[in-house]
Design an enzyme around this catalytic site. Structure first.
Site, short mmCIF file in Angstrom:
data_model
loop_
_atom_site.label_atom_id
_atom_site.label_comp_id
_atom_site.label_asym_id
_atom_site.label_seq_id
_atom_site.Cartn_x
_atom_site.Cartn_y
_atom_site.Cartn_z
N PRO A 236 -4.72 -13.44 8.60
CG PRO A 236 -5.26 -15.23 7.35
CD PRO A 236 -3.81 -14.82 8.25
CD GLU B 29 -0.80 -24.31 6.52
OE1 GLU B 29 -0.56 -24.55 5.32
OE2 GLU B 29 -1.86 -23.99 6.92
NE ARG C 203 -3.09 7.23 -1.46
CZ ARG C 203 -4.14 8.32 -1.27
NH1 ARG C 203 -5.06 8.38 -0.18
NH2 ARG C 203 -4.46 9.22 -2.49
CG ASP D 49 -7.32 9.86 -0.45
OD1 ASP D 49 -7.32 10.38 -1.45
OD2 ASP D 49 -6.62 9.16 0.52
C1 LIG Z 1 1.22 -17.00 6.44
N1 LIG Z 1 0.38 -16.24 5.92
C2 LIG Z 1 -0.99 -16.68 5.78
C3 LIG Z 1 -1.86 -15.87 4.98
N2 LIG Z 1 -1.81 -14.47 5.35
C4 LIG Z 1 -3.12 -13.83 4.85
O1 LIG Z 1 -4.05 -14.31 4.34
C5 LIG Z 1 -3.05 -12.37 5.25
N3 LIG Z 1 -2.21 -11.64 5.57
O2 LIG Z 1 -2.59 -10.42 5.83
N4 LIG Z 1 -4.00 -10.32 5.49
C6 LIG Z 1 -4.43 -11.55 4.97
N5 LIG Z 1 -5.38 -11.97 4.61
C7 LIG Z 1 -0.71 -13.93 5.74
C8 LIG Z 1 0.36 -14.71 6.35
#
Ligand SMILES: CN1CCN(C(=O)c2nonc2N)CC1
Length: 245
Positions: free
Chosen positions: A88, A115, A153, A168
């Site tokens: 995130p 985590e 794609r 697109d």
């Molecule tokens: C450990 N883990 C936590 C949560 N995570 C995500 O929320 C996420 N990954 O890519 N975009 C997102 N938003 C991926 C990795």
């Protein structure tokens, strides 16, 4: 393009590799796609890949050693591939990033769980941190699938000419126009006359108009910093829409 996904759940990708555009791209040797189980690089009887966080707190953190060993093993075979951590905290994925990633020789996706991963992995082994949106998933696997789909794609030869990626949504930073197919009348609703006219110049004009108006109404943010040419401005003015407000 070589895709390698580092995950503790490789089985999640079996159906993903075996269907649709990904399967077609693999069968046509446009991409290679594989998974590596991070657990295979974890020491000890239980092949432990996570541990409690230093400093206390809830949840577990992915240990650096198995991640480092698995990334090194893949990079040894694909030294030119970019390592992408799904998190995130990454830059939010969009079509522009998809187009850039599609130019890479290979992509190695590091899918965290729990985590997240030990920060020393981010510091020393990751080229790109990418998020697919501002929400929290249970793991990076689904995010990796989203990116692999969007990038695949765009690889030349993957989509047939008829459904090429050039037109697109977001291909010109505009949303796509509306689509219609048979029947001509559906529950009393007709297909727009212009689409039945055979006048390709008018049809293209209508489609650009629809794309512009839809983008203005649904995603005005996409227009805010987008250069607008004379024809597009005339269309917006005709609809009395001021995009600079
Ligand atoms: C450990 N883990 C936590 C949560 N995570 C995500 O929320 C996420 N990954 O890519 N975009 C997102 N938003 C991926 C990795």
């Amino acid at each position: 393009m070589n895709f390698v996904v580092l995950t503790i759940f490789p089985e999640m990708f079996i159906p993903f590799w075996e269907h649709g555009i990904i399967k077609r791209a693999v069968d046509r040797s446009k991409i290679s796609a594989s998974t590596v189980n991070i657990r295979d690089f974890a020491e000890g009887r239980h092949h432990t890949t996570d541990d409690r966080p230093y400093g206390g707190g809830c949840g577990m953190v992915m240990k650096p050693e198995p991640l480092a060993a698995s990334i090194r093993a893949v990079k040894k075979k694909q030294p030119c591939s970019r390592t992408v951590l799904l998190t995130p905290q990454g830059r939010v994925f969009n079509q522009k990033i998809a187009r850039t990633l599609a130019l890479s020789e290979g992509l190695i996706f590091v899918c965290g769980r729990y985590e997240g991963v030990d920060e020393r992995i981010c510091d020393s082994f990751i080229d790109d941190e990418i998020s697919i949106g501002d929400y929290v998933l249970t793991g990076g696997e689904v995010a990796a699938m989203v990116i692999i789909d969007a990038v695949t794609r765009l690889i030349p030869g993957v989509l047939g000419g008829a459904d090429s990626a050039e037109k697109d949504s977001f291909s010109e930073d505009l949303l796509e126009h509306a689509h219609y197919t048979r029947p001509r009348t559906f529950e009393g609703t007709e297909v727009p006359e212009v689409l039945l006219s055979g006048n390709h110049k008018e049809i293209e004009k209508w489609r650009l108009e629809m794309s512009l108006i839809r983008t203005f109404l649904k995603r005005p943010d996409l227009l805010k910093n987008r250069p607008v040419n004379t024809q597009e401005m005339e269309i917006l003015e005709k609809w009395c829409l001021d995009i600079r407000k």
